[in-house]
Design a protein around this motif. Structure first.
Motif, PDB file in Angstrom:
ATOM      1  N   ASP A 156       2.697 -32.057  15.846  1.00 35.98           N
ATOM      2  CA  ASP A 156       2.377 -31.232  14.695  1.00 35.98           C
ATOM      3  C   ASP A 156       3.441 -31.409  13.618  1.00 35.98           C
ATOM      4  O   ASP A 156       4.536 -31.917  13.877  1.00 35.98           O
ATOM      5  N   ILE A 157       3.068 -31.014  12.416  1.00 35.42           N
ATOM      6  CA  ILE A 157       3.973 -31.150  11.278  1.00 35.42           C
ATOM      7  C   ILE A 157       3.812 -29.915  10.411  1.00 35.42           C
ATOM      8  O   ILE A 157       2.691 -29.509  10.065  1.00 35.42           O
ATOM      9  N   THR A 158       4.934 -29.303  10.061  1.00 39.15           N
ATOM     10  CA  THR A 158       4.890 -28.087   9.247  1.00 39.15           C
ATOM     11  C   THR A 158       4.652 -28.427   7.784  1.00 39.15           C
ATOM     12  O   THR A 158       4.693 -29.597   7.373  1.00 39.15           O
ATOM     13  N   ALA A 159       4.442 -27.393   6.993  1.00 34.16           N
ATOM     14  CA  ALA A 159       4.274 -27.602   5.557  1.00 34.16           C
ATOM     15  C   ALA A 159       5.514 -28.251   4.964  1.00 34.16           C
ATOM     16  O   ALA A 159       5.430 -29.037   4.019  1.00 34.16           O
ATOM     17  N   GLY A 160       6.651 -27.956   5.537  1.00 37.02           N
ATOM     18  CA  GLY A 160       7.897 -28.516   5.037  1.00 37.02           C
ATOM     19  C   GLY A 160       8.237 -29.888   5.585  1.00 37.02           C
ATOM     20  O   GLY A 160       9.250 -30.476   5.210  1.00 37.02           O
ATOM     21  N   GLY A 161       7.383 -30.386   6.496  1.00 33.02           N
ATOM     22  CA  GLY A 161       7.581 -31.731   7.004  1.00 33.02           C
ATOM     23  C   GLY A 161       8.319 -31.826   8.332  1.00 33.02           C
ATOM     24  O   GLY A 161       8.587 -32.936   8.816  1.00 33.02           O
ATOM     25  N   ARG A 162       8.612 -30.687   8.948  1.00 33.68           N
ATOM     26  CA  ARG A 162       9.274 -30.725  10.252  1.00 33.68           C
ATOM     27  C   ARG A 162       8.245 -31.100  11.312  1.00 33.68           C
ATOM     28  O   ARG A 162       7.137 -30.564  11.332  1.00 33.68           O
ATOM     29  N   THR A 163       8.632 -31.994  12.197  1.00 29.56           N
ATOM     30  CA  THR A 163       7.691 -32.514  13.187  1.00 29.56           C
ATOM     31  C   THR A 163       8.064 -32.113  14.606  1.00 29.56           C
ATOM     32  O   THR A 163       9.226 -31.812  14.909  1.00 29.56           O
ATOM     33  N   ASN A 164       7.063 -32.130  15.453  1.00 24.80           N
ATOM     34  CA  ASN A 164       7.236 -31.794  16.863  1.00 24.80           C
ATOM     35  C   ASN A 164       6.293 -32.682  17.662  1.00 24.80           C
ATOM     36  O   ASN A 164       5.156 -32.926  17.233  1.00 24.80           O
ATOM     37  N   TYR A 165       6.764 -33.164  18.819  1.00 25.04           N
ATOM     38  CA  TYR A 165       5.972 -34.090  19.614  1.00 25.04           C
ATOM     39  C   TYR A 165       5.943 -33.681  21.084  1.00 25.04           C
ATOM     40  O   TYR A 165       6.918 -33.138  21.611  1.00 25.04           O
ATOM     41  N   ALA A 166       4.836 -33.982  21.724  1.00 24.53           N
ATOM     42  CA  ALA A 166       4.779 -33.861  23.173  1.00 24.53           C
ATOM     43  C   ALA A 166       5.752 -34.875  23.772  1.00 24.53           C
ATOM     44  O   ALA A 166       5.942 -35.968  23.229  1.00 24.53           O
ATOM     45  N   ASP A 167       6.359 -34.520  24.889  1.00 18.99           N
ATOM     46  CA  ASP A 167       7.326 -35.418  25.516  1.00 18.99           C
ATOM     47  C   ASP A 167       6.714 -36.780  25.833  1.00 18.99           C
ATOM     48  O   ASP A 167       7.389 -37.813  25.750  1.00 18.99           O
ATOM     49  N   SER A 168       5.448 -36.786  26.165  1.00 21.81           N
ATOM     50  CA  SER A 168       4.785 -38.025  26.585  1.00 21.81           C
ATOM     51  C   SER A 168       4.620 -39.034  25.457  1.00 21.81           C
ATOM     52  O   SER A 168       4.364 -40.220  25.713  1.00 21.81           O
ATOM     53  N   VAL A 169       4.762 -38.590  24.206  1.00 18.54           N
ATOM     54  CA  VAL A 169       4.557 -39.511  23.077  1.00 18.54           C
ATOM     55  C   VAL A 169       5.800 -39.689  22.213  1.00 18.54           C
ATOM     56  O   VAL A 169       5.786 -40.490  21.270  1.00 18.54           O
ATOM     57  N   LYS A 170       6.863 -38.972  22.520  1.00 11.89           N
ATOM     58  CA  LYS A 170       8.091 -39.081  21.726  1.00 11.89           C
ATOM     59  C   LYS A 170       8.592 -40.518  21.698  1.00 11.89           C
ATOM     60  O   LYS A 170       8.632 -41.199  22.713  1.00 11.89           O
ATOM     61  N   GLY A 171       8.945 -40.957  20.498  1.00  7.86           N
ATOM     62  CA  GLY A 171       9.449 -42.309  20.329  1.00  7.86           C
ATOM     63  C   GLY A 171       8.362 -43.352  20.144  1.00  7.86           C
ATOM     64  O   GLY A 171       8.656 -44.500  19.801  1.00  7.86           O
ATOM     65  N   ARG A 172       7.098 -42.959  20.367  1.00 12.74           N
ATOM     66  CA  ARG A 172       5.993 -43.911  20.216  1.00 12.74           C
ATOM     67  C   ARG A 172       5.028 -43.501  19.110  1.00 12.74           C
ATOM     68  O   ARG A 172       4.447 -44.364  18.442  1.00 12.74           O
ATOM     69  N   PHE A 173       4.845 -42.202  18.920  1.00 13.41           N
ATOM     70  CA  PHE A 173       3.905 -41.696  17.913  1.00 13.41           C
ATOM     71  C   PHE A 173       4.679 -41.070  16.756  1.00 13.41           C
ATOM     72  O   PHE A 173       5.746 -40.486  16.956  1.00 13.41           O
ATOM     73  N   THR A 174       4.081 -41.167  15.573  1.00 14.19           N
ATOM     74  CA  THR A 174       4.660 -40.535  14.392  1.00 14.19           C
ATOM     75  C   THR A 174       3.571 -39.824  13.609  1.00 14.19           C
ATOM     76  O   THR A 174       2.564 -40.439  13.238  1.00 14.19           O
ATOM     77  N   ILE A 175       3.777 -38.542  13.361  1.00 12.80           N
ATOM     78  CA  ILE A 175       2.854 -37.765  12.540  1.00 12.80           C
ATOM     79  C   ILE A 175       3.418 -37.684  11.127  1.00 12.80           C
ATOM     80  O   ILE A 175       4.631 -37.552  10.931  1.00 12.80           O
ATOM     81  N   SER A 176       2.529 -37.781  10.145  1.00  5.81           N
ATOM     82  CA  SER A 176       2.954 -37.681   8.756  1.00  5.81           C
ATOM     83  C   SER A 176       1.804 -37.086   7.953  1.00  5.81           C
ATOM     84  O   SER A 176       0.680 -36.966   8.445  1.00  5.81           O
ATOM     85  N   ARG A 177       2.109 -36.728   6.716  1.00  2.00           N
ATOM     86  CA  ARG A 177       1.080 -36.133   5.873  1.00  2.00           C
ATOM     87  C   ARG A 177       1.236 -36.593   4.440  1.00  2.00           C
ATOM     88  O   ARG A 177       2.347 -36.861   3.990  1.00  2.00           O
ATOM     89  N   ASP A 178       0.118 -36.646   3.734  1.00  2.00           N
ATOM     90  CA  ASP A 178       0.088 -36.956   2.310  1.00  2.00           C
ATOM     91  C   ASP A 178      -0.645 -35.795   1.650  1.00  2.00           C
ATOM     92  O   ASP A 178      -1.879 -35.726   1.693  1.00  2.00           O
ATOM     93  N   ASN A 179       0.111 -34.879   1.087  1.00  2.00           N
ATOM     94  CA  ASN A 179      -0.508 -33.670   0.539  1.00  2.00           C
ATOM     95  C   ASN A 179      -1.414 -33.977  -0.656  1.00  2.00           C
ATOM     96  O   ASN A 179      -2.418 -33.292  -0.864  1.00  2.00           O
ATOM     97  N   ALA A 180      -1.073 -34.975  -1.425  1.00  2.00           N
ATOM     98  CA  ALA A 180      -1.907 -35.327  -2.578  1.00  2.00           C
ATOM     99  C   ALA A 180      -3.290 -35.786  -2.122  1.00  2.00           C
ATOM    100  O   ALA A 180      -4.284 -35.556  -2.820  1.00  2.00           O
ATOM    101  N   LYS A 181      -3.345 -36.426  -0.970  1.00  2.00           N
ATOM    102  CA  LYS A 181      -4.624 -36.896  -0.430  1.00  2.00           C
ATOM    103  C   LYS A 181      -5.216 -35.919   0.576  1.00  2.00           C
ATOM    104  O   LYS A 181      -6.288 -36.175   1.138  1.00  2.00           O
ATOM    105  N   ARG A 182      -4.506 -34.831   0.846  1.00  2.00           N
ATOM    106  CA  ARG A 182      -4.954 -33.851   1.839  1.00  2.00           C
ATOM    107  C   ARG A 182      -5.270 -34.538   3.165  1.00  2.00           C
ATOM    108  O   ARG A 182      -6.319 -34.295   3.785  1.00  2.00           O
ATOM    109  N   THR A 183      -4.378 -35.378   3.572  1.00  2.00           N
ATOM    110  CA  THR A 183      -4.598 -36.202   4.754  1.00  2.00           C
ATOM    111  C   THR A 183      -3.382 -36.148   5.667  1.00  2.00           C
ATOM    112  O   THR A 183      -2.239 -36.164   5.192  1.00  2.00           O
ATOM    113  N   VAL A 184      -3.647 -36.081   6.970  1.00  2.00           N
ATOM    114  CA  VAL A 184      -2.587 -36.164   7.963  1.00  2.00           C
ATOM    115  C   VAL A 184      -2.842 -37.409   8.805  1.00  2.00           C
ATOM    116  O   VAL A 184      -3.993 -37.752   9.081  1.00  2.00           O
TER     117      VAL A 184
END
Length: 111
Positions: A50-78
């Motif tokens: 998950d990713i907060t409005a401020g851009g802070r991210t959190n990951y399940a242990d099983s995906v840490k280091g392999r997955f990256t969540i990001s967001r583009d607010n202008a495109k309303r896309t995660v």
């Protein structure tokens, strides 16, 4: 009512990569936390990242280091960038914002 449309799933070999996208039709998207969940056959839905409005991210242990969540607010896309995929990552992946859920996109990791 929030409408979320995921894309980017598919079949990939172990070690490969995929990038999931989730387009949201919600006002003030930038103010909300967003998340990716997944559900494998016979298992409960689980939080992937998950990713907060401020851009802070959190990951399940099983995906840490392999997955990256990001967001583009202008495109309303995660996004969810998934690297070094493993067969155990096989699942339907869902986007979640506020009380809305996407329809899910299938990710299959198999040789």
């Amino acid at each position: 009512q929030v409408q979320l449309v995921e894309s980017g799933g598919g079949l990939v070999q172990p070690g490969g990569s995929l990038r999931l996208s989730c387009a949201a039709s919600i006002r003030f998207f930038s103010l909300f936390a967003t998340a990716w969940y997944r559900q494998a056959p016979g298992k409960e839905r689980e939080l992937v990242a998950d990713i907060t409005a401020g851009g802070r991210t959190n990951y399940a242990d099983s995906v840490k280091g392999r997955f990256t969540i990001s967001r583009d607010n202008a495109k309303r896309t995660v996004y969810l960038q998934m690297n070094s995929l493993k067969p155990e990552d096989t699942a339907i992946y869902y986007c979640h914002v506020q009380d809305g859920w996407g329809q899910g996109t299938q990710v299959t990791v198999s040789s």
